[in-house]
Write a protein that holds these residues in place. Structure first.
Motif, PDB file in Angstrom:
ATOM      1  N   SER A   1       0.835  -1.208   0.000  1.00 31.37           N
ATOM      2  CA  SER A   1       0.000   0.000   0.000  1.00 31.37           C
ATOM      3  C   SER A   1       0.866   1.254   0.000  1.00 31.37           C
ATOM      4  O   SER A   1       0.479   2.296  -0.518  1.00 31.37           O
ATOM      5  N   GLN A   2       2.056   1.127   0.567  1.00 31.14           N
ATOM      6  CA  GLN A   2       2.894   2.318   0.592  1.00 31.14           C
ATOM      7  C   GLN A   2       3.333   2.704  -0.812  1.00 31.14           C
ATOM      8  O   GLN A   2       3.303   3.869  -1.183  1.00 31.14           O
TER       9      GLN A   2
ATOM     10  N   ARG B   1       1.813   2.041  -3.539  1.00 31.05           N
ATOM     11  CA  ARG B   1       0.653   2.563  -4.275  1.00 31.05           C
ATOM     12  C   ARG B   1       0.439   4.036  -3.935  1.00 31.05           C
ATOM     13  O   ARG B   1       0.213   4.859  -4.818  1.00 31.05           O
ATOM     14  N   ALA B   2       0.516   4.349  -2.655  1.00 31.90           N
ATOM     15  CA  ALA B   2       0.346   5.747  -2.251  1.00 31.90           C
ATOM     16  C   ALA B   2       1.442   6.604  -2.874  1.00 31.90           C
ATOM     17  O   ALA B   2       1.191   7.723  -3.326  1.00 31.90           O
ATOM     18  N   ASP B   3       2.664   6.068  -2.900  1.00 29.80           N
ATOM     19  CA  ASP B   3       3.760   6.821  -3.520  1.00 29.80           C
ATOM     20  C   ASP B   3       3.471   7.124  -4.980  1.00 29.80           C
ATOM     21  O   ASP B   3       3.670   8.250  -5.451  1.00 29.80           O
TER      22      ASP B   3
ATOM     23  N   LEU C   1       0.611   7.298  -6.547  1.00 33.97           N
ATOM     24  CA  LEU C   1      -0.464   8.286  -6.721  1.00 33.97           C
ATOM     25  C   LEU C   1       0.060   9.696  -6.455  1.00 33.97           C
ATOM     26  O   LEU C   1      -0.254  10.641  -7.188  1.00 33.97           O
ATOM     27  N   THR C   2       0.843   9.843  -5.419  1.00 34.38           N
ATOM     28  CA  THR C   2       1.372  11.176  -5.098  1.00 34.38           C
ATOM     29  C   THR C   2       2.287  11.676  -6.200  1.00 34.38           C
ATOM     30  O   THR C   2       2.225  12.850  -6.590  1.00 34.38           O
TER      31      THR C   2
END
Lengths: 293, 297
Positions: free
Chosen positions: A96-97, A99-101, A103-104
């Motif tokens: 999940s980390q 993925r968040a990276d 997107l950002t």
């Protein structure tokens, strides 16, 4: 009720106090009234559209700075925490980390690209060139008051709303209006050069406009050879609009900025030309025109 | 004298002269974004080299789709994916601080992207406003009071036509010396004959108390609640330009208000500075005698 009544009575004192307070905050305050209503208008440079329109470069570089700063913050954060920067491989969607990276990073890139698009549509800033010549205000004597006031209204509208600095109207082979800046006359010192209508009506510029019946916009006058047919305009006139008035007249509008007339201005000038034509057609045929000297 | 019934706080923009030079705007089909360095000056010139960024502008080619809103959709999409990822993609126990900091950064970027098209609208060189949106339930009308003199009739017809064509307004109401001229899309009650419409408008103006307006009123985002009854339903932007007449007593040079021009539009921030300058110029047409000294030709 009591407060409102007092506000009306001591409006001067209230106004000057609130003016000073608002000037500090960057707003402008105005009291206006209509019948029974009292309107308090607050405006100024902090309102969205005037701030952005006048902000120019600073606003245009907002998204880029935002996006770039975010990227730098992200990289620094990863560096300080000693965590690997996200890499584009098969496993990047697993945690999940990462993925968040992703997107950002995608958002940061969007911001940077939008900022670059905004920079690319920045209009080139063009400076005003003050016309070299003398001011004049000449109007045909035999026109009735209605026609004269309409011509003067047209001049006031053009000079207030656009970059127009000279206006010449030729109708029925004689010049009925010459107003604003004009080239200095070679024979008389300090006087404006008069319009030689015979020469003008035989020239190619006039003939071309009358034949097409449509407005002609010379956005950068120095590039056009037809400039020599308009010697009565100041020599450093930057842009000219030639508006035919029906099939009997022409309005020559000189501006002080290259490409200074917008599409909106051109549309307005077309309609004003039609209005002037209908007014002049009614009055000019009934009154003989005086010849110029 | 009537009692004061309300005070209204609304934004009003200070007018300023802004020149808007023409810019060219070319569209390309969707391409991989790249920028190229273009030498527009000879190498020994001291001018800076200009980056040719126009290749970054693109269109997806779908009619009716406004690409300038793309950052907003990306902001919404990615922001919601971030939130989904936080709540569904991982247990709350295993969320690392690095992930939290990334998510905070991502959410702030998303909110900024959402706001970008709103700011971009006001930039010089931005896309022109789309087609006018006509609200439902309105009817296109053109009425004028019967008592108007012929010269003024022509001026009113011309001014109303030009203002509707050249600005973003969908409805115009001119009130001058007690007579009205209304044109455009208005909410009129069904089956009203044309003769009673001037009276109908006059009653609305009386209710809104606009008789002796002295300053321009501009509501760029929302028509004030005082005027909801007067303007067409769905009006987002309202401009009321007062008309004044130079009094015959030229010694004092006083201007007394004789009416107004009311313009309603369905888009926010519909009237730019240039539009307002032209509207003021059109209002001057009804000013009356303009006595100024001129040389005679």
């Amino acid at each position: 009720m009591e407060f409102y009544r007092n506000a009306l009575e001591c409006s001067e004192a209230v106004k000057s106090f609130s003016d000073q307070a608002c000037a500090i905050a960057g707003y402008e305050l105005r009291l206006t009234s209509s019948n029974s209503k009292l309107w308090l208008l607050i405006g100024g440079k902090l309102s969205a559209d005037s701030y952005v329109a006048n902000g120019g470069c600073k606003v245009r570089s907002f998204p880029i700075t935002q996006g770039t700063l975010s990227l730098i913050v992200y990289l620094l954060d990863r560096q300080c925490a000693l965590i690997a920067v996200v890499s584009f491989n098969f496993h990047c969607f697993c945690s999940s980390q990462s993925r968040a990276d992703l997107l950002t990073l995608g958002l940061a890139v969007t911001n940077i690209l939008t900022g670059l698009v905004w920079l690319s549509i920045r209009p080139k800033s063009i400076s005003v060139v003050n016309p070299q010549g003398v001011e004049c205000k000449r109007l045909c004597t035999t026109l009735p008051e209605v026609a004269r006031s309409e011509l003067l209204w047209a001049w006031k509208s053009l000079s207030d709303a656009t970059c127009c600095r000279s206006l010449v109207i030729v109708y029925d082979s004689s010049c009925i209006l010459q107003i604003g800046f004009a080239a200095e006359s070679s024979s008389e010192d300090g006087q404006a050069a008069s319009v030689d209508t015979n020469k003008l009506t035989q020239g190619s510029v006039y003939q071309g406009v009358m034949k097409s019946g449509a407005q002609s916009y010379l956005a950068n006058l120095s590039l056009y050879p037809g400039k020599s047919e308009l010697p009565f305009l100041p020599s450093n006139t930057q842009a000219v609009i030639l508006q035919p008035l029906g099939d009997k007249g022409i309005a020559i509008i000189g501006g002080d900025t290259i490409r200074g007339f917008t599409a909106s201005d051109q549309a307005w000038i077309t309609y004003i030309g039609e209005k002037m034509d209908s007014t002049l057609a009614k009055y000019v045929t009934h009154h003989p025109l005086t010849s110029q000297d | 004298m009537n009692n004061v019934t309300s005070i209204c706080f609304k934004p009003f923009i200070v007018p300023s002269q802004i020149l808007c030079p023409k810019t060219s705007f070319r569209k390309f089909p969707l391409t991989i974004p790249r920028s190229s360095l273009q030498d527009s000056q000879p190498p020994n010139s001291t001018n800076q080299q200009q980056l040719n960024l126009s290749v970054l502008r693109f269109t997806l080619g779908i009619p009716g789709l406004n690409e300038s809103y793309l950052p907003r959709w990306i902001g919404y999409g990615f922001g919601s994916l971030l939130l989904l990822n936080h709540f569904l993609g991982s247990d709350s126990a295993t969320v690392t601080s690095a992930q939290l900091s990334t998510e905070v950064l991502g959410l702030s970027l998303a909110s900024f992207s959402i706001a970008l098209p709103y700011l971009g609208k006001f930039l010089k060189g931005a896309q022109p406003v789309d087609e006018k949106i006509i609200p439902d339930g309105t009817e296109q009308i053109f009425v004028m009071s019967a008592d108007v003199v012929n010269g003024l009739k022509e001026d009113l017809a011309w001014a109303s036509y030009v203002l509707l064509r050249n600005t973003n307004a969908i409805a115009i109401l001119i009130f001058i010396q007690g007579e009205i001229c209304a044109r455009g899309y208005w909410n009129i009650p069904d089956d009203t004959s044309k003769e009673i419409l001037p009276g109908w408008f006059k009653k609305k103006i009386e209710n809104a108390s606009l008789y002796d307006l002295k300053d321009t009123l501009y509501f760029p985002q929302d028509a004030d609640s005082e005027f909801q009854d007067l303007v067409p339903v769905g009006t987002r932007c309202l401009l009321i330009q007062p008309l004044s007449q130079v009094s015959n007593d030229s010694a004092t040079g006083l201007q007394k208000p004789t009416g107004f021009i009311l313009l309603a539009s369905t888009t926010r921030y519909a009237f730019s500075n240039k539009d307002r300058a032209w509207i003021a110029a059109a209002a001057n047409k009804f000013r009356g005698n303009s006595s100024s000294k001129v040389e005679d030709l």
